[in-house]
Scaffold this motif. Structure first.
Motif, mmCIF file in Angstrom:
data_model
loop_
_atom_site.group_PDB
_atom_site.id
_atom_site.type_symbol
_atom_site.label_atom_id
_atom_site.label_comp_id
_atom_site.label_asym_id
_atom_site.label_seq_id
_atom_site.Cartn_x
_atom_site.Cartn_y
_atom_site.Cartn_z
ATOM 1 N N ILE A 4 -72.386 37.657 -23.487
ATOM 2 C CA ILE A 4 -72.300 36.205 -23.573
ATOM 3 C C ILE A 4 -72.762 35.565 -22.269
ATOM 4 N N THR A 5 -73.609 34.541 -22.391
ATOM 5 C CA THR A 5 -74.100 33.811 -21.230
ATOM 6 C C THR A 5 -73.558 32.389 -21.271
ATOM 7 N N ILE A 6 -72.868 32.009 -20.192
ATOM 8 C CA ILE A 6 -72.173 30.721 -20.141
ATOM 9 C C ILE A 6 -72.848 29.812 -19.119
ATOM 10 N N GLY A 7 -73.154 28.590 -19.526
ATOM 11 C CA GLY A 7 -73.769 27.624 -18.620
ATOM 12 C C GLY A 7 -72.752 27.031 -17.662
ATOM 13 N N HIS A 8 -72.993 27.194 -16.371
ATOM 14 C CA HIS A 8 -72.061 26.767 -15.324
ATOM 15 C C HIS A 8 -72.197 25.262 -15.090
ATOM 16 N N ARG A 9 -71.169 24.511 -15.447
ATOM 17 C CA ARG A 9 -71.195 23.050 -15.334
ATOM 18 C C ARG A 9 -72.404 22.483 -16.084
ATOM 19 N N GLY A 10 -72.742 23.128 -17.184
ATOM 20 C CA GLY A 10 -73.960 22.813 -17.925
ATOM 21 C C GLY A 10 -75.043 23.769 -17.475
ATOM 22 N N VAL A 11 -76.121 23.217 -16.941
ATOM 23 C CA VAL A 11 -77.123 24.059 -16.256
ATOM 24 C C VAL A 11 -77.359 23.417 -14.884
ATOM 25 N N ILE A 34 -70.532 26.769 -22.793
ATOM 26 C CA ILE A 34 -70.723 25.842 -21.677
ATOM 27 C C ILE A 34 -69.409 25.690 -20.934
ATOM 28 N N GLU A 35 -69.460 25.846 -19.611
ATOM 29 C CA GLU A 35 -68.282 25.695 -18.759
ATOM 30 C C GLU A 35 -68.275 24.306 -18.131
ATOM 31 N N LEU A 36 -67.087 23.736 -17.996
ATOM 32 C CA LEU A 36 -66.929 22.443 -17.338
ATOM 33 C C LEU A 36 -65.601 22.421 -16.598
ATOM 34 N N GLN A 98 -65.848 26.298 -22.238
ATOM 35 C CA GLN A 98 -64.838 26.816 -21.319
ATOM 36 C C GLN A 98 -64.381 25.636 -20.476
ATOM 37 N N ALA A 99 -63.138 25.236 -20.630
ATOM 38 C CA ALA A 99 -62.602 24.088 -19.909
ATOM 39 C C ALA A 99 -61.762 24.595 -18.743
ATOM 40 N N GLU A 100 -62.261 24.376 -17.530
ATOM 41 C CA GLU A 100 -61.545 24.867 -16.346
ATOM 42 C C GLU A 100 -60.638 23.782 -15.783
#
Length: 227
Positions: A4-11, A34-36, A98-100
């Protein structure tokens, strides 16, 4: 294995981080999730921003917690983008999120939104704060959670288990085979961040991680050729 590839704060490598522009770009690039990052505004809104202060990523200054949502909306978050709230991101993209939780106080507010919007299957809640992970898991039964760590050793696995997390998200520059093996023995998934180079991607694949968080959308494509 599904990598799985997750976009860090979007891209954030190509667009202003934690903006709707960045999140929609991540989805267009085909990233798996997508991580935020989440803080609370002065009036209790779930504001999407990484730092405690607005100085680095907007044309304003001062702590997020001292500003109302209206005041935050008046800021330029890059290329004319406005500071979004979590609910707007949920509506703007369909990808898993992914909600941080950056501010532990946000855990309860996020839990309310997850329940009200029926987002338990779509949103994984992650945090550096063990207490935030535990609180969300208590308030939202069945929600997926992950413990994030930058400075850690093998004990991070025990912390994750104690917090009820199913996943650890770990700094790739400190990741070792020992930590990965301990996590596997405990039944945890393992992700690494931030993976932006071929060398770090090869390491992640060699360690047979479940996925990576990246600033660069091309890592998604590259990941298919490093298995």
């Amino acid at each position: 294995m599904n990598f799985i590839t997750i976009g860090h704060r979007g891209v954030m490598g190509v667009e202003p981080e934690n903006t709707l522009r960045s999140f929609t770009a991540a989805e267009r690039a085909g990233l798996d999730a997508i991580e935020l990052d989440l803080h609370l505004s002065k009036d209790g809104a779930l504001v999407v921003m990484h730092d405690e202060r607005v100085d680095r990523t907007t044309d304003g200054s001062g702590p997020i917690a001292d500003k109302t949502l209206e005041e935050l909306r008046a800021l330029d978050a890059g290329l004319g983008e406005r500071v979004p709230v979590f609910e707007e991101v949920v509506d703007a993209v369909r990808a898993p999120l992914q909600a941080e939780i950056k501010d532990v106080r946000a855990a309860r507010v996020l839990a309310e939104v997850l329940r009200a919007r029926d987002l338990v299957e779509r949103v994984e809640v992650i945090s550096f704060h063990d207490d935030a992970v535990r609180e969300v898991a208590r308030l939202v039964p069945g929600v997926r959670t992950a413990l994030v760590a930058e400075h850690y050793g093998p004990e991070v696995v025990d912390r994750a288990v104690a917090a009820g997390a199913a996943t650890v998200c770990l700094d790739i520059q400190r990741l070792t085979l020992e930590v990965v093996e301990r996590a596997r023995e405990a039944g945890l998934r393992v992700f690494s961040w931030v993976v932006n180079t071929p060398q770090h991607l090869r390491l992640a694949r060699a360690l047979e991680l479940d996925g990576v968080t990246t600033d660069q959308p091309e890592i998604k494509r590259a990941g298919r050729f490093t298995a």
